[in-house]
Structure formats: C-alpha cells, structure tokens
Design an enzyme around this catalytic site. Structure first.
Site, mmCIF file in Angstrom:
data_model
loop_
_atom_site.group_PDB
_atom_site.id
_atom_site.type_symbol
_atom_site.label_atom_id
_atom_site.label_comp_id
_atom_site.label_asym_id
_atom_site.label_seq_id
_atom_site.Cartn_x
_atom_site.Cartn_y
_atom_site.Cartn_z
ATOM 1 N N ASP A 6 0.916 -1.133 0.000
ATOM 2 C CA ASP A 6 0.000 0.000 0.000
ATOM 3 C C ASP A 6 0.952 1.177 0.000
ATOM 4 O O ASP A 6 1.612 1.433 1.015
ATOM 5 C CB ASP A 6 -0.878 0.001 1.246
ATOM 6 C CG ASP A 6 -1.844 1.171 1.222
ATOM 7 O OD1 ASP A 6 -1.398 2.300 0.942
ATOM 8 O OD2 ASP A 6 -3.039 0.969 1.464
ATOM 9 N N HIS A 7 1.082 1.849 -1.128
ATOM 10 C CA HIS A 7 2.216 2.778 -1.218
ATOM 11 C C HIS A 7 2.104 3.949 -0.242
ATOM 12 O O HIS A 7 3.090 4.624 0.037
ATOM 13 C CB HIS A 7 2.463 3.245 -2.658
ATOM 14 C CG HIS A 7 1.516 4.281 -3.161
ATOM 15 N ND1 HIS A 7 0.240 4.010 -3.544
ATOM 16 C CD2 HIS A 7 1.689 5.613 -3.356
ATOM 17 C CE1 HIS A 7 -0.341 5.122 -3.964
ATOM 18 N NE2 HIS A 7 0.518 6.114 -3.859
ATOM 19 N N HIS B 286 -5.579 3.150 1.274
ATOM 20 C CA HIS B 286 -4.681 4.233 1.701
ATOM 21 C C HIS B 286 -5.182 4.962 2.960
ATOM 22 O O HIS B 286 -4.458 5.131 3.921
ATOM 23 C CB HIS B 286 -4.499 5.246 0.570
ATOM 24 C CG HIS B 286 -4.021 4.648 -0.719
ATOM 25 N ND1 HIS B 286 -3.196 3.559 -0.773
ATOM 26 C CD2 HIS B 286 -4.256 4.994 -2.017
ATOM 27 C CE1 HIS B 286 -2.933 3.257 -2.044
ATOM 28 N NE2 HIS B 286 -3.579 4.110 -2.814
HETATM 29 C C1 BG6 Z 1 -3.565 4.894 -6.339
HETATM 30 C C2 BG6 Z 1 -4.927 5.056 -6.947
HETATM 31 O O1 BG6 Z 1 -3.542 3.795 -5.474
HETATM 32 O O2 BG6 Z 1 -3.226 6.058 -5.615
HETATM 33 C C3 BG6 Z 1 -4.959 6.267 -7.834
HETATM 34 O O3 BG6 Z 1 -5.251 3.911 -7.685
HETATM 35 C C4 BG6 Z 1 -4.489 7.489 -7.092
HETATM 36 O O4 BG6 Z 1 -6.267 6.495 -8.339
HETATM 37 C C5 BG6 Z 1 -3.146 7.209 -6.416
HETATM 38 O O5 BG6 Z 1 -4.346 8.538 -8.025
HETATM 39 C C6 BG6 Z 1 -2.702 8.359 -5.526
HETATM 40 O O6 BG6 Z 1 -1.374 8.179 -5.138
HETATM 41 P P1 BG6 Z 1 -0.460 9.421 -4.794
HETATM 42 O O7 BG6 Z 1 0.816 8.820 -4.319
HETATM 43 O O8 BG6 Z 1 -0.332 10.223 -6.024
HETATM 44 O O9 BG6 Z 1 -1.170 10.177 -3.713
#
Ligand code: BG6
Length: 485
Positions: free
Chosen positions: A181-182, A244
């Site tokens: 989960d980044h 997230h």
């Molecule tokens: C991803 C979603 O997991 O996270 C995207 O699938 C979203 O829709 C993205 O844009 C957002 O990531 P970050 O790091 O740009 O906040």
C-alpha cells in the site's frame, strides 16, 4: 543486511505502473547507492521488444535535471543493469525460459546464494497465474531468498479478497509476501508513529477526552482521464479509502505497539481495525464529477460505461468502539477532479471548557501528507500589544523550511528498499486486509447494487471542492470552522 547477489524481476514491465513508479523508484535507489552491489533488474512482459527499446521505456519517466551530466550518466549506467525477457503470463515454458535467463546472470555471481525479488506490476486477472508460475519455474532453492511484491487491487470485497489471498498463499508464505500500500511508504505516514509515540505532549491529548473529530482527506485535481475502464470497476472507496486512508487511520488510532517490530506494529493495527463496525449508509456521502470550466465530466470519459453510477467522490464516517475512541467520528473523504491536490489528516480538538475568552477557535493538529509535507498546530495566542485578545495562529513545521537540505524519499523507493531488506513493517498483513474488507464490504455491495438499486452519487463540478452537501456532512459530526482572525 543487503545481499549482493540479487535479481529484481519486474513483471508487467511494459505497463504503466512499472514505467511510472517501479522502474523510476529502482533508478532512485540505484542512483543513491541503495541497491545491492551486483544487482540486475530483469523486465518481463508479453510485449516483444529488444533491449534498446526496453531501456528507452524503462527510463522514459526518469527526469534528468537540465544540464546535470552526472545524473544523465547515472541513467546510462542504470541501463547496464537492465535486461528484458518477453513471454506470456500463463505459459510454464516461458517461465522456464525466464529462469534460464536468471540462472545465466547468477552463474556470474561469486557466491552461490542468490536472491530473487519478484515485483508483480500486473492487473489482477493474471496475478495468480504469475504467482504460481514463478513458484513452479523460477524459485531459487539453493539457499537464496525469494520474495514477491504484489499491488492492489487485492480483490473487490471480503470474499474475493479471501480467495485471492488463499490462492497466493498456496505458493508463497506470508514471510515471502510483500503487499504494497504505497501510502505506507510516504514520509509523513511513517512520521505518524514518531509523532505519536516519541512525544508526551501528543500522547496526552490523543483520545476522546480531547479530540472532537478527525478528518483524513484525499484530493486530486484531475479526473480518470482514460483510466476510467479500471476505475469504474472499483470506484473511489476501493481505490483510495479502503486501503490508503484506512491505513493512515489505523496508525493514527492504534495503541502503542510493544516494540517497533513489524509484527508488533501490525498486531496493534489489526486490533484497532477490529474495533470498527461496518460503515453505515447514513454515514456516507457519494459524488460524481460533472463537466465544468471546459473540463469533461466522468461520464464523458470514453472508457467509462454510459450512465455509470460509480462514485468519484466518497466521504464516510467510521467509529472505533474502544475506550480511547468511543464516540469520536473519523471522517474519511476522497475525491477526483477537485479544486486542488492535497492529502492531510486534520485532528480537531474539543472546545475549551468554560472559556474565559470569547469566540475562540478550536485547536487543530494538521499533518499534511502531500504536497509540501508539514505538521502544524492551530492554536490561540495573545495578540502582541498592550491589551489581551486571543487570536488563532499556527505553530508550523513545514518540512521544506525546517529541513532545507533533506530529500524526501519517494514512497516506492522506501518500500522496495524495505522489501529488499525483508522488513514487513510497511506492508499489509493478510489479517489487516481481511478486516479492512469487513469494514467496507457491506457499503460496497450496496453501491454495486447487489441488494437492490444502487445509490445515485450527487453531482459536483470538475474543479470544485466536492459535493455541496459536504459542509453539512462534516458539521453533522461536530466539525466547527475556525473563527476568522
Ligand atoms: C492509487 C490510486 O492507489 O493512488 C490512484 O489507484 C491514485 O487512483 C493514487 O491517483 C494516488 O497516489 P499518490 O501517491 O499520487 O497520492
């Protein structure tokens, strides 16, 4: 603890995720000297292409700063560690071919203990085939370590997630599996543990006695833009809230882990998540953006099915039934095509009791995850001068100003490095995922129209703050606007 003989194999190497995130993050680690010494990176995908073409694609999202010849040189050296193999995802013979390629690389290593890190930047439809084929055809058994990184979507609801988890489990142990989960790799999300557990001042006010309500907000200023095919199947809740934002919530609210170890941390996260009942419909507000200011609406995206009722905005309130948090609303909200890009946690404290000062604002602690990472506390202070009046002001820890030389790592850099080191702290454990789906599955089934007709999201203009109903929604949970200074 990094092993020198490591190959990183990127599946889906010609796809978007690999090009935009995985390979640039690998380059970032390479450039900063964080990859194992003799590392090789092998791309694998269906597309047939030669090395020159792959190198070009693999580096297409890396931005060399103008006139920085050292950086440009590093991009060229990065290409030296890349190779590419094409093949299908469901074909054992193609994986044997990949394995021969890996063995050839490994035959040049001095030590025979070779490690393989498999990164699946793939759509869910081929996930299981690949997990199986790697295990059956490309798994090192001679003392090295095998690890597999997988990315969401991990299913669409509790049942499908369980199915997926158990299929992968047949081939890969929990210890070998790294579910990304980044958001867990973001600097300010990692900072939550330190803010909470390294500060008496924070800890003392961290409960229902001091806190009125909490908002965790995700805003993006662009719509689906061609990614509507994927998005429409999932919607805003599955795309951002269930993973997230819930991850952020669990770290924000868990009890203090026994130690900083991966299992102790994740034990506490699971425990707090288990105290959250499934979300109620009445605690939910759904929206969908419509065309405005020359920008297309969600339904104007050609990859979106006509008349889709998929929410591109969702706000839901969660309740934690434990002694620390009973009665405190946690509002998670996320939307696409809004007026700005911002992800933040906003903790609003209660009113001062029997205040001797009139018209004062509540304290708020804001943790801005992005952009411009910051922690700031809104508090009241005396206006300077010969009379006493309280005015709202801020104690501001904006990272750019406080840590002027620091480089904030990319989330994917941090996570890939953790996986190379075998540290699971910032990856999602199987039971965490299970309980996350339990919280969201009933509401998702309602939105999917599984129990009757689906709810209609309220329209909001592209580029706006979201549905106009949002202000009333958050006030319903006790949020008070601050008094203007
Ligand atoms: C991803 C979603 O997991 O996270 C995207 O699938 C979203 O829709 C993205 O844009 C957002 O990531 P970050 O790091 O740009 O906040």
């Amino acid at each position: 603890e990094l092993k020198d003989n490591t190959i990183i194999i990127v599946f889906g190497a010609s796809g978007d995720l690999a090009k935009k995130k995985t390979l640039p993050a690998l380059f970032g680690l390479f450039r900063q000297g964080f990859l194992p010494r003799d590392v090789k990176i092998v791309g694998y995908a269906r597309t047939k292409m030669d090395k020159v073409e792959f190198d070009k694609r693999a580096t297409s999202y890396i931005k060399t700063p103008e006139g920085d010849s050292e950086f440009a040189g590093q991009v060229e050296s990065f290409k030296n560690i890349l190779t590419y193999v094409s093949g299908a995802y469901d074909d054992g013979a193609a994986f044997d071919n990949l394995n021969r390629h890996l063995e050839e690389i490994e035959s040049k290593y001095q030590s025979k203990e070779c490690n393989r890190l498999f990164y699946l930047a793939l759509p869910p439809s081929v996930f299981i085939d690949v997990a199986r084929n790697i295990k059956e055809h490309c798994y090192v058994t001679k003392g090295g370590v095998n690890r597999i990184i997988i990315e969401k979507p991990f299913g669409k609801d509790l049942e499908s997630a369980r199915e997926l988890l158990s299929s992968v489990k047949q081939y890969w142990s929990e210890d070998e599996t790294f579910r990304i989960d980044h958001y867990l790799g973001k600097e300010m999300v990692k900072n939550l543990l330190v803010l909470r557990f390294a500060n008496v001042a924070m800890g003392a006010a961290w409960d229902k006695n001091s806190i009125s309500n909490v908002q965790i907000t995700f805003k993006e200023p662009f719509g689906t833009e061609g990614r509507g095919g994927y998005f429409d199947e999932f919607g805003m809740i599955r795309d951002v809230l269930q993973n997230h934002l819930l991850q952020v919530l669990s770290i924000l609210t868990m009890e203090r882990p026994v130690s900083f170890s991966a299992e102790d941390i994740r034990d506490e996260k699971v425990k707090v998540l288990r105290s959250i009942p499934p979300i109620e419909r009445s605690d939910t507000l759904l929206g969908q953006y419509v065309s405005a200011n020359g920008k297309p609406g969600y339904l104007d995206d050609e990859t979106v099915p006509p008349n889709s009722v998929c929410p591109t905005f969702a706000a839901t309130t969660l309740w934690i039934h434990n002694p620390r948090w009973e009665g405190v609303p946690f509002i998670l909200k996320a939307g696409k095509a809004l007026n700005e890009a911002k992800v933040e946690v906003r903790i609003q404290f209660k009113d001062v009791t029997q205040g001797i000062f009139k018209d004062i604002s509540r304290n708020e602690l804001v943790i801005r995850i992005q952009p411009s990472e910051a922690v700031y506390l809104k508090l009241n202070a005396k206006t300077p001068g010969l009379y006493t009046r309280a005015i709202p002001t801020e104690m501001d820890l904006t990272y750019k100003r406080r840590f002027t030389d620091a480089k904030i790592p990319e989330a994917y850099e941090a996570l890939i490095l953790d996986a190379l080191r075998g540290d699971h702290s910032n990856f999602v454990r199987h039971d965490e995922l299970d309980v996350a789906w339990k919280i969201f599955t009933p509401i998702l089934h309602w939105i999917d129209g599984k129990n009757g007709s689906p709810p209609r999201p309220v329209p909001y203009p592209y580029g706006s703050r979201g549905p106009k109903e949002l202000d009333t929604f958050i006030q319903k949970y006790g949020y008070k606007r601050s008094v203007e200074a």
